[in-house]
Design a protein around this motif. Structure first.
Motif, PDB file in Angstrom:
ATOM      1  N   THR A   1      55.797  54.877  54.181  1.00  0.00           N
ATOM      2  CA  THR A   1      57.004  54.641  53.393  1.00  0.00           C
ATOM      3  C   THR A   1      57.633  53.309  53.758  1.00  0.00           C
ATOM      4  N   ASN A   2      58.609  52.928  52.933  1.00  0.00           N
ATOM      5  CA  ASN A   2      59.371  51.693  53.161  1.00  0.00           C
ATOM      6  C   ASN A   2      58.494  50.441  53.182  1.00  0.00           C
ATOM      7  N   LYS A   3      57.474  50.430  52.344  1.00  0.00           N
ATOM      8  CA  LYS A   3      56.622  49.248  52.205  1.00  0.00           C
ATOM      9  C   LYS A   3      57.037  48.486  50.936  1.00  0.00           C
ATOM     10  N   ARG A   4      56.988  47.177  51.004  1.00  0.00           N
ATOM     11  CA  ARG A   4      57.274  46.364  49.829  1.00  0.00           C
ATOM     12  C   ARG A   4      56.053  46.334  48.909  1.00  0.00           C
ATOM     13  N   GLY A   5      56.306  46.157  47.618  1.00  0.00           N
ATOM     14  CA  GLY A   5      55.245  46.319  46.640  1.00  0.00           C
ATOM     15  C   GLY A   5      54.719  45.022  46.054  1.00  0.00           C
ATOM     16  N   ILE A   6      53.483  45.093  45.576  1.00  0.00           N
ATOM     17  CA  ILE A   6      52.809  44.013  44.850  1.00  0.00           C
ATOM     18  C   ILE A   6      52.248  44.627  43.573  1.00  0.00           C
ATOM     19  N   PHE A   7      52.555  44.030  42.426  1.00  0.00           N
ATOM     20  CA  PHE A   7      52.146  44.583  41.133  1.00  0.00           C
ATOM     21  C   PHE A   7      51.067  43.705  40.509  1.00  0.00           C
ATOM     22  N   ILE A   8      50.001  44.352  40.045  1.00  0.00           N
ATOM     23  CA  ILE A   8      48.891  43.654  39.387  1.00  0.00           C
ATOM     24  C   ILE A   8      48.693  44.226  37.989  1.00  0.00           C
ATOM     25  N   GLU A   9      48.731  43.346  37.002  1.00  0.00           N
ATOM     26  CA  GLU A   9      48.472  43.709  35.602  1.00  0.00           C
ATOM     27  C   GLU A   9      47.190  43.008  35.171  1.00  0.00           C
ATOM     28  N   SER A  10      46.268  43.759  34.561  1.00  0.00           N
ATOM     29  CA  SER A  10      44.943  43.228  34.254  1.00  0.00           C
ATOM     30  C   SER A  10      44.545  43.562  32.830  1.00  0.00           C
ATOM     31  N   ASN A  11      43.753  42.672  32.231  1.00  0.00           N
ATOM     32  CA  ASN A  11      43.174  42.886  30.905  1.00  0.00           C
ATOM     33  C   ASN A  11      44.223  43.013  29.808  1.00  0.00           C
ATOM     34  N   ILE A  12      45.255  42.161  29.868  1.00  0.00           N
ATOM     35  CA  ILE A  12      46.198  42.087  28.751  1.00  0.00           C
ATOM     36  C   ILE A  12      45.518  41.455  27.538  1.00  0.00           C
ATOM     37  N   HIS A  13      44.521  40.612  27.799  1.00  0.00           N
ATOM     38  CA  HIS A  13      43.664  40.064  26.749  1.00  0.00           C
ATOM     39  C   HIS A  13      42.335  40.820  26.775  1.00  0.00           C
ATOM     40  N   ALA A  14      42.004  41.460  25.672  1.00  0.00           N
ATOM     41  CA  ALA A  14      40.941  42.462  25.634  1.00  0.00           C
ATOM     42  C   ALA A  14      39.574  41.936  26.052  1.00  0.00           C
ATOM     43  N   ARG A  15      39.229  40.736  25.609  1.00  0.00           N
ATOM     44  CA  ARG A  15      37.863  40.235  25.810  1.00  0.00           C
ATOM     45  C   ARG A  15      37.598  39.743  27.228  1.00  0.00           C
ATOM     46  N   GLU A  16      38.618  39.704  28.065  1.00  0.00           N
ATOM     47  CA  GLU A  16      38.474  39.163  29.415  1.00  0.00           C
ATOM     48  C   GLU A  16      38.023  40.269  30.380  1.00  0.00           C
ATOM     49  N   TRP A  17      36.794  40.728  30.192  1.00  0.00           N
ATOM     50  CA  TRP A  17      36.286  41.895  30.908  1.00  0.00           C
ATOM     51  C   TRP A  17      36.228  41.714  32.416  1.00  0.00           C
ATOM     52  N   ILE A  18      36.046  40.487  32.881  1.00  0.00           N
ATOM     53  CA  ILE A  18      35.969  40.270  34.325  1.00  0.00           C
ATOM     54  C   ILE A  18      37.265  40.679  35.013  1.00  0.00           C
ATOM     55  N   THR A  19      38.368  40.748  34.272  1.00  0.00           N
ATOM     56  CA  THR A  19      39.649  41.074  34.897  1.00  0.00           C
ATOM     57  C   THR A  19      39.719  42.538  35.324  1.00  0.00           C
ATOM     58  N   SER A  20      39.307  43.457  34.464  1.00  0.00           N
ATOM     59  CA  SER A  20      39.319  44.868  34.854  1.00  0.00           C
ATOM     60  C   SER A  20      38.243  45.153  35.893  1.00  0.00           C
ATOM     61  N   ALA A  21      37.121  44.427  35.815  1.00  0.00           N
ATOM     62  CA  ALA A  21      36.094  44.568  36.851  1.00  0.00           C
ATOM     63  C   ALA A  21      36.662  44.138  38.208  1.00  0.00           C
TER      64      ALA A  21
END
Length: 423
Positions: free
Chosen positions: A166-186
């Motif tokens: 608990t009490n850890k600071r966070g880091i947020f990652i958002e991936s593949n907002i552009h559909a054709r960029e498959w390497i991002t979800s990989a």
């Protein structure tokens, strides 16, 4: 007289027919050209050409760093395209002679890598979601599922939180907002797996010192469509009220300097269409609401993209101004870039603000988080490569790209922490 002729030619091209949504679209003999732009007239001609006809697809917008545009050309338009380039005096080079050949090569033969989820091929949405389910089942004490919201077509936008204590600071990652960029979800799934399974000391420290919020596939509708219908699909899938063209560039739809400074398009058929209003897309609206709900829990925001090998910081909306902490963002960026370049692959990334280094892009998720949620460490990471394969990065490069991400991430978070941004 030459310009009048060119413009007349562009008007003719505007009559190109809309591709019908039947079967799986093929890109036989579609070629990708690298255009060297030397003046504003040349850039205007290229932009007008691509806005008037669906037979052209900009893969990489004009960037100040290299003064290049990458554009995919339908073979039916190739002769006219080459004439236009010659008349306009635009220097050019073929990067990819046949896009369909790359797409075919991207497919792993049936039966290979089928028993377990790995990083030697690309996966469809249902396979990624099944893998996520297995992760939640295997690591119930340190993982938690969260739902960002629902897509236009009713799919759940799923995320995973990884937390040790608990009490850890966070880091947020958002991936593949552009559909054709498959390497991002990989890359996102690889990163999740490493956080949970790696025994490397630095990776374990990274995993256990922070809370990680990761959305492997954000644009779920577009991603599904890119697998089943059109490998080159980029946008969301919400129809437009008054136009036959479908979808919005989700990364131009956030309510931060939305549609300013030519950083997006108001044309529904454009690949950078910003929507009729900010947050018109349920996906972007849902993400903003979720991030607001946890805004006191995270300090760093990362958006995964391809391609170009860039680490881009705010601002995207303006090349005339820089954030107050620009120098710190560049110091963090240098740590990321140097760490990757020192690896055995020797891959070179370039860091800088989006607008001054790449191009003006308004209404992005990174700028919205930076400006509206006041999270002062936020980056867009543009993965491999620089144009040889573009969006169709061969499966053999998935693992090296992922390894570079992990090495770069260790350096990025370490420097971010040293500068006091994770509190």
């Amino acid at each position: 007289m030459r310009f009048i002729w060119l413009f007349a030619s562009l008007v003719v091209l505007a009559s190109a027919a809309t591709i019908k949504d039947t079967g799986k679209l093929r890109f036989d003999n579609h070629s990708v050209y690298k255009l060297k732009i030397s003046n504003k007239l040349q850039l205007a001609i290229v932009n007008k050409l691509c806005s008037l006809s669906e037979k052209y697809d900009i893969w990489k917008d004009y960037e100040e760093y290299s003064k290049e545009v990458h554009v995919m050309v339908n073979p039916a338009e190739l002769n006219r395209f080459q004439i236009l380039l010659k008349l306009a005096g635009i220097s050019n080079e073929v990067l990819i002679p046949n896009v369909q050949k790359l797409i075919d090569d991207e497919q792993v033969p049936s039966g290979r890598d089928s028993s377990t989820f790995g990083w030697t091929r690309y996966y469809e949405l249902d396979e990624i979601e099944a893998w996520l389910d297995s992760i939640f089942a295997a690591y119930p004490s340190v993982t938690e599922e969260f739902t960002v919201g629902q897509s236009y077509e009713g799919r759940r936008i799923r995320g995973i939180k990884i937390s040790h204590g608990t009490n850890k600071r966070g880091i947020f990652i958002e991936s593949n907002i552009h559909a054709r960029e498959w390497i991002t979800s990989a890359s996102a799934t690889y990163f999740i797996n490493e956080l949970l399974t790696s025994q490397d000391t630095e990776v374990r420290n990274l995993a256990e010192s922070y809370d990680w919020y990761i959305v492997p596939v954000f644009n779920v509708d577009g991603f599904e469509y890119s697998h089943t219908k059109n490998r080159m699909w980029r946008k969301t899938r919400q129809p437009h009220a008054t136009n036959s063209c479908i979808g919005v560039d989700g990364n131009r739809n956030f309510d931060s300097h939305w549609l300013e400074n030519n950083g997006a398009s108001s044309n529904p058929c454009s690949e950078t269409f910003a929507g009729d209003v900010a947050f018109s897309e349920p996906e972007a609206k849902a993400l903003s609401e979720y991030l607001i709900s946890i805004q006191d829990k995270f300090d760093v925001y990362l958006s995964f993209h391809s391609y170009g090998q860039w680490l881009l910081s705010p601002y995207g909306h303006s090349a005339e101004e820089l954030p107050e902490n620009y120098d710190d963002l560049q110091e963090i960026g240098t740590a990321f870039v140097d760490a990757i370049q020192n690896m055995v692959y020797g891959t070179t990334y370039v860091r800088g603000s989006t607008a001054t280094t790449l191009y003006v892009a308004s209404g992005s998720s990174v700028d919205w988080v930076f400006n509206e949620l006041d999270k002062k460490v936020a980056y867009t990471i543009e993965y491999r490569d620089t144009g040889r394969y573009g969006f169709v990065l061969p499966p053999a490069q998935i693992k090296p790209n992922c390894e570079e991400l992990m090495t770069g991430m260790i350096a990025l978070i370490k420097k971010t922490n040293e500068l006091g941004y994770i509190v």
